[in-house]
Design a protein around this motif. Structure first.
Motif, PDB file in Angstrom:
ATOM      1  N   ALA A   7      58.415  -9.806  -6.402  1.00 47.97           N
ATOM      2  CA  ALA A   7      58.513  -9.757  -5.111  1.00 47.97           C
ATOM      3  C   ALA A   7      59.465 -10.796  -4.675  1.00 47.97           C
ATOM      4  N   ALA A   8      60.320 -10.611  -3.566  1.00 49.98           N
ATOM      5  CA  ALA A   8      61.354 -11.542  -3.147  1.00 49.98           C
ATOM      6  C   ALA A   8      61.259 -11.630  -1.635  1.00 49.98           C
ATOM      7  N   VAL A   9      61.626 -12.639  -1.261  1.00 48.39           N
ATOM      8  CA  VAL A   9      62.209 -13.134   0.355  1.00 48.39           C
ATOM      9  C   VAL A   9      63.432 -13.522   0.349  1.00 48.39           C
ATOM     10  N   SER A  10      64.136 -13.198   1.070  1.00 50.66           N
ATOM     11  CA  SER A  10      65.483 -13.644   1.521  1.00 50.66           C
ATOM     12  C   SER A  10      65.524 -14.111   2.915  1.00 50.66           C
ATOM     13  N   LEU A  11      65.579 -15.410   3.365  1.00 52.38           N
ATOM     14  CA  LEU A  11      65.590 -15.849   4.564  1.00 52.38           C
ATOM     15  C   LEU A  11      67.132 -16.127   4.911  1.00 52.38           C
TER      16      LEU A  11
END
Length: 257
Positions: free
Chosen positions: A134-138
């Protein structure tokens, strides 16, 4: 109690954050990458909140930043931008391998996140590592080729002299394409991915990120809960409290068993 350990792996300094009561347990891991001209300590608030939820967190120090700085001013550092991005992507696997081999990380529960350049690192890593669950790009974006063209246009508009030839630019583009998620979106394989981006962002253009999200949204028809884009109409290049909370909630939802 949340503990913060300063560690070194293959001469690369990083911070290791974990709840003291879970210190020796096999935990889900999140590697959180900092932005350009920033440093690992600047994301401790993310790490603290995630550690409270039961994650083990690694905050790497990117080359030429923080403890690894080499006295470069921002203009000189900018010339190394893509070198920093690609080297950071490669170093992610070292952290994963070490902590899995030490029995401290469940290799089926590994997430990546980052702000700005760190978000770009996160998205590029999705082209290389199936172990990212899973990933989050801010404030990051995946279209490396388009972003390099945008950078060159910005430099020209500021009247800066380009110190490389057309051949050198093409060579750089050719190299970056292998990490460009927008050119190979099938490598996402419906993995959970959250974007947060300020519409007024002058550093990483919002439209490039949102265009990519729009292009892949239909690929998630069978798993719509695995893709989300949060637009902040008031924000520029600074993540809001909402973005921080959404990051923690995303990994709670998609990484914790």
């Amino acid at each position: 109690m949340i503990i913060v350990e300063k560690s070194l792996l293959k001469k690369s300094p990083h911070l290791h954050i974990v709840n003291k009561s879970d210190q020796q347990k096999k935990l889900p891991l999140i590697i959180f990458n900092h932005g350009f001209t920033s440093a690992k300590e600047h994301n401790l608030h993310y790490a603290y909140l995630l550690a409270e939820k039961g994650f083990r967190i690694i905050l790497p120090e990117a080359i030429y930043h923080g403890e690894r700085e080499q006295g470069l001013n921002e203009t000189a550092l900018y010339k190394h931008f893509w070198e920093i991005v690609i080297k950071t992507i490669h170093e992610l696997n070292d952290y994963k391998e070490y902590y899995v081999n030490e029995g401290l990380v469940d290799q089926e529960q590994i997430g990546l996140a980052g702000t700005s350049m760190g978000g770009m690192v996160t998205l590029g890593a999705l082209t290389k590592y199936k172990w990212v669950k899973a990933a989050v790009s801010l404030m990051g974006m995946p279209a490396y080729e388009k972003y390099l063209h945008w950078q060159l246009e910005q430099m020209q508009s500021l009247g800066l002299t380009l110190s490389f030839t057309d051949e050198q630019i093409e060579e750089q583009l050719s190299f970056l394409r292998q990490y460009d998620l927008s050119l190979q979106p099938e490598k996402l394989e419906n993995r959970p991915l959250l974007f947060w981006h300020g519409i007024k962002d002058p550093i990483v253009p919002y439209h490039l990120t949102y265009q990519f999200y729009q292009s892949i949204k239909d690929d998630y028809q069978k798993t719509p809960a695995n893709i989300r884009f949060i637009s902040d109409a008031q924000a520029d290049h600074k993540v809001s409290r909402e973005g921080l909370k959404a990051t923690v909630e995303w990994f709670e939802k998609h990484l914790l068993k």
